[in-house]
Design a protein around this motif. Structure first.
Motif, PDB file in Angstrom:
ATOM      1  N   ARG A  51     -18.663  -7.897 -12.206  1.00 17.85           N
ATOM      2  CA  ARG A  51     -18.076  -9.110 -12.764  1.00 17.85           C
ATOM      3  C   ARG A  51     -17.021  -8.805 -13.820  1.00 17.85           C
ATOM      4  N   ASP A  52     -17.340  -7.931 -14.753  1.00 11.57           N
ATOM      5  CA  ASP A  52     -16.400  -7.619 -15.830  1.00 11.57           C
ATOM      6  C   ASP A  52     -15.186  -6.851 -15.318  1.00 11.57           C
ATOM      7  N   LEU A  53     -15.404  -5.965 -14.365  1.00 11.68           N
ATOM      8  CA  LEU A  53     -14.286  -5.228 -13.782  1.00 11.68           C
ATOM      9  C   LEU A  53     -13.347  -6.172 -13.041  1.00 11.68           C
ATOM     10  N   ASP A  54     -13.924  -7.137 -12.329  1.00  6.74           N
ATOM     11  CA  ASP A  54     -13.103  -8.069 -11.573  1.00  6.74           C
ATOM     12  C   ASP A  54     -12.234  -8.941 -12.474  1.00  6.74           C
ATOM     13  N   LYS A  55     -12.682  -9.184 -13.707  1.00  7.61           N
ATOM     14  CA  LYS A  55     -11.863  -9.951 -14.638  1.00  7.61           C
ATOM     15  C   LYS A  55     -10.535  -9.247 -14.913  1.00  7.61           C
ATOM     16  N   LEU A  56     -10.538  -7.930 -14.824  1.00  5.90           N
ATOM     17  CA  LEU A  56      -9.313  -7.162 -15.031  1.00  5.90           C
ATOM     18  C   LEU A  56      -8.489  -7.034 -13.759  1.00  5.90           C
ATOM     19  N   LEU A  57      -9.158  -7.008 -12.598  1.00  8.32           N
ATOM     20  CA  LEU A  57      -8.475  -6.678 -11.353  1.00  8.32           C
ATOM     21  C   LEU A  57      -8.079  -7.882 -10.498  1.00  8.32           C
ATOM     22  N   ARG A 112      -6.870 -10.988 -11.640  1.00  6.49           N
ATOM     23  CA  ARG A 112      -5.912 -11.966 -12.154  1.00  6.49           C
ATOM     24  C   ARG A 112      -4.770 -11.280 -12.894  1.00  6.49           C
ATOM     25  N   PRO A 113      -3.582 -11.888 -12.847  1.00  6.65           N
ATOM     26  CA  PRO A 113      -2.410 -11.296 -13.505  1.00  6.65           C
ATOM     27  C   PRO A 113      -2.453 -11.499 -15.011  1.00  6.65           C
ATOM     28  N   GLY A 114      -1.479 -10.919 -15.695  1.00  4.65           N
ATOM     29  CA  GLY A 114      -1.396 -11.063 -17.145  1.00  4.65           C
ATOM     30  C   GLY A 114      -0.078 -10.542 -17.652  1.00  4.65           C
ATOM     31  N   ASN A 115       0.130 -10.670 -18.954  1.00 16.06           N
ATOM     32  CA  ASN A 115       1.393 -10.263 -19.562  1.00 16.06           C
ATOM     33  C   ASN A 115       1.459  -8.778 -19.876  1.00 16.06           C
ATOM     34  N   LEU A 116       0.316  -8.089 -19.860  1.00 15.80           N
ATOM     35  CA  LEU A 116       0.275  -6.685 -20.248  1.00 15.80           C
ATOM     36  C   LEU A 116       0.038  -5.758 -19.064  1.00 15.80           C
ATOM     37  N   PRO A 150      -2.940  -7.956  -8.286  1.00 15.53           N
ATOM     38  CA  PRO A 150      -4.347  -8.383  -8.393  1.00 15.53           C
ATOM     39  C   PRO A 150      -4.883  -8.865  -7.056  1.00 15.53           C
ATOM     40  N   GLY A 151      -6.186  -8.652  -6.875  1.00 11.48           N
ATOM     41  CA  GLY A 151      -6.826  -9.109  -5.649  1.00 11.48           C
ATOM     42  C   GLY A 151      -8.091  -8.336  -5.371  1.00 11.48           C
ATOM     43  N   PRO A 152      -8.930  -8.836  -4.486  1.00 12.50           N
ATOM     44  CA  PRO A 152     -10.220  -8.178  -4.195  1.00 12.50           C
ATOM     45  C   PRO A 152     -10.077  -6.801  -3.559  1.00 12.50           C
ATOM     46  N   ASP A 153      -8.935  -6.541  -2.907  1.00 13.58           N
ATOM     47  CA  ASP A 153      -8.755  -5.231  -2.268  1.00 13.58           C
ATOM     48  C   ASP A 153      -8.561  -4.112  -3.285  1.00 13.58           C
ATOM     49  N   ARG A 177     -10.224  -3.416  -6.122  1.00 14.05           N
ATOM     50  CA  ARG A 177     -11.487  -2.734  -6.463  1.00 14.05           C
ATOM     51  C   ARG A 177     -11.968  -1.896  -5.287  1.00 14.05           C
ATOM     52  N   ALA A 178     -11.826  -2.426  -4.078  1.00 13.49           N
ATOM     53  CA  ALA A 178     -12.254  -1.674  -2.890  1.00 13.49           C
ATOM     54  C   ALA A 178     -11.465  -0.378  -2.753  1.00 13.49           C
ATOM     55  N   ASP A 179     -10.163  -0.452  -3.008  1.00 16.34           N
ATOM     56  CA  ASP A 179      -9.335   0.753  -2.930  1.00 16.34           C
ATOM     57  C   ASP A 179      -9.698   1.741  -4.031  1.00 16.34           C
ATOM     58  N   LEU A 180      -9.957   1.224  -5.229  1.00 20.12           N
ATOM     59  CA  LEU A 180     -10.364   2.085  -6.345  1.00 20.12           C
ATOM     60  C   LEU A 180     -11.619   2.873  -5.989  1.00 20.12           C
ATOM     61  N   GLN A 181     -12.576   2.179  -5.399  1.00 21.41           N
ATOM     62  CA  GLN A 181     -13.854   2.816  -5.091  1.00 21.41           C
ATOM     63  C   GLN A 181     -13.776   3.727  -3.870  1.00 21.41           C
ATOM     64  N   ALA A 182     -12.866   3.439  -2.971  1.00 18.74           N
ATOM     65  CA  ALA A 182     -12.821   4.201  -1.723  1.00 18.74           C
ATOM     66  C   ALA A 182     -11.882   5.396  -1.771  1.00 18.74           C
ATOM     67  N   TYR A 183     -10.765   5.268  -2.501  1.00 13.48           N
ATOM     68  CA  TYR A 183      -9.708   6.261  -2.347  1.00 13.48           C
ATOM     69  C   TYR A 183      -9.377   7.070  -3.601  1.00 13.48           C
TER      70      TYR A 183
END
Length: 449
Positions: free
Chosen positions: A11-17, A19-23, A30-33, A35-41
């Motif tokens: 949940r907390d990781l998804d808050k960063l991944l 949605r967009p932001g100014n920083l 951003p998007g669900p893919d 986190r999947a790419d982070l964990q897989a590759y």
């Protein structure tokens, strides 16, 4: 320990991944893919499994990284147990890397950590090239310098001396000393590398041998006497091994005798280890804070969810809590990460002819050069014994001496005129050979010497 649902767990990781932001970074999508790419590759190498390394492994695993490796040459000692929280009393004597990997995998589901119980020098360049990020949890300047050289060796520049993005090997470096610590991001070719800011590290304390032998005043003097003087007198020709408990116990015993003789107190086994192995006192809370900063920077690099640290964070928890970020500037002519001078050569040019060209090149004008390639002396002007040993190389093609690689970096040490005076200088050269196609000489385009 049972894993919670995937949604709740990240949940907390998804808050960063999600949605967009100014920083965010320039390439953040951003998007669900993500986190999947982070964990897989994404593959991360943690160098060091001590106080900081244990924290790094835990933090990276809990931050979504699933493909981790850890390398460390040390075995667990009793003195490690007060701050290296992954280890237990029954682990004493076992390899740190193996135990640390096992403990994190037991607690964090889905993560795969491959341990390497060996010296960092035992791995070849292909091993290090396989990782997207290298995280350093070291207490040695020499080890940092070695990994920095490895990462910088992958760096390549275009014709305008701009680093090629695909050759940049990101590093995240952390270090602690008591209540103080630092975290930094190193993007070779873009930010300062370790060698660019080597002056940040104070010189190691050296004691005059006359003080150790004649007038010791501190416990450290007694320990260094036993280590540097007494060991050689008693064990003639036998190399001292700082990782051998019997050797360390012998130094401790001799240091105690020396201290009693001069009425000096404070010699302990722990201090003996610290002095001999140059171990800096560590505090668990400092390791945790610095590791958190390093893990966050690794996540930023891997996902682009925020701009990375720019580029050096210092922490001081001695009196209250103080953090500061300083942006250091890359050294343009750094011998590790700088572009160096580009030289294009024919494959048949001899080492001697190459050395003559160094004196004619407008960007070098080097005389009496000594040439080194990947730590190997191709030709040395001095001393005489090395000159004689390397003299046969002068008539060999440089292409052959460099292992027939189409392009690579060599280092040259020579003299040049500066303000009318001869000065010694070390230069980095990017040597590119003409007519090489995929590592094979194209006979239609390759020229002679």
């Amino acid at each position: 320990m049972a894993d919670p649902s995937e949604h709740g767990r990240w949940r907390d990781l998804d808050k960063l991944l999600l949605r967009p932001g100014n920083l965010v970074g320039p390439n953040f999508e951003p998007g669900p893919d993500l986190r999947a790419d982070l964990q897989a590759y994404v593959k991360v190498l943690v160098v060091g499994a001590g106080g900081l390394g244990c924290e790094l492994l835990k933090d990276l695993a809990l931050s979504g990284f699933r493909n981790l490796h850890v390398i460390d040459m040390d075995r667990i000692e009793v003195s490690n147990l007060n701050r290296q929280f992954l280890f237990r009393l029954e682990d004493v004597g076992k390899p740190k890397a193996e135990v640390a990997a096992k403990r994190v995998m037991e607690r964090v589901g889905g993560v795969n950590i491959i341990p390497h119980f060996c010296r960092i020098e035992d791995k070849d360049l292909d091993f290090y090239s396989d990782f997207n990020i290298i995280a350093l949890g070291l207490d040695s300047i020499e080890a940092r310098s070695y990994i920095n050289a490895v990462a910088c060796s992958f760096l390549d520049y275009d014709s305008e001396d701009n680093p090629l993005e695909e050759t940049i090997k990101p590093m995240v470096d952390g270090g602690t000393e008591g209540f103080k610590g630092h975290a930094r991001v190193i993007l070779p070719g873009i930010t300062p590398c370790f060698e660019c800011t080597i002056w940040l590290f104070p010189p190691q304390v050296k004691f005059p041998l006359c003080t150790l032998a004649e007038t010791p005043r501190t416990a450290a003097h007694c320990i260094e006497y036993a280590h540097l003087i007494k060991w050689g007198e008693v064990h003639s020709g036998k190399t001292f091994d700082a990782d051998d408990p019997e050797h360390m116990q012998w130094v401790y015993s001799e240091a105690l005798k020396r201290a009693e003789l001069f009425g000096i107190s404070g010699v302990t086994y722990s201090l003996t280890q610290g002095v001999v192995k140059n171990i800096i006192p560590a505090i668990a809370s400092t390791n945790a804070i610095i590791s958190a900063a390093c893990a966050l920077e690794a996540l930023k690099i891997a996902t682009g969810c925020s701009k990375t640290l720019s580029n050096y964070l210092t922490y001081n928890g001695l009196a209250g809590l103080h953090t500061k970020v300083t942006e250091f500037i890359k050294e343009k002519d750094c011998l590790a990460c700088g572009p160096g001078v580009l030289i294009e050569l024919d494959t048949l040019i001899t080492l001697q002819k190459f050395m003559e060209l160094l004196g004619e090149h407008p960007g070098l004008l080097l005389s009496k050069p000594s040439v080194t390639y990947r730590g190997k002396n191709l030709y040395m002007q001095a001393p005489a014994v090395l000159e004689e040993m390397t003299r046969p190389n002068l008539q060999q093609p440089l292409f052959n001496l460099m292992g027939k690689v189409p392009k690579d970096v060599i280092h040259v040490n020579g003299t040049t005129l500066t303000n009318g005076k001869k000065t010694s200088c070390l230069r980095k050269l990017r040597v590119v050979f003409k007519g090489i196609v995929d590592g094979v000489v194209d006979m239609d385009t390759a020229g002679g010497a």
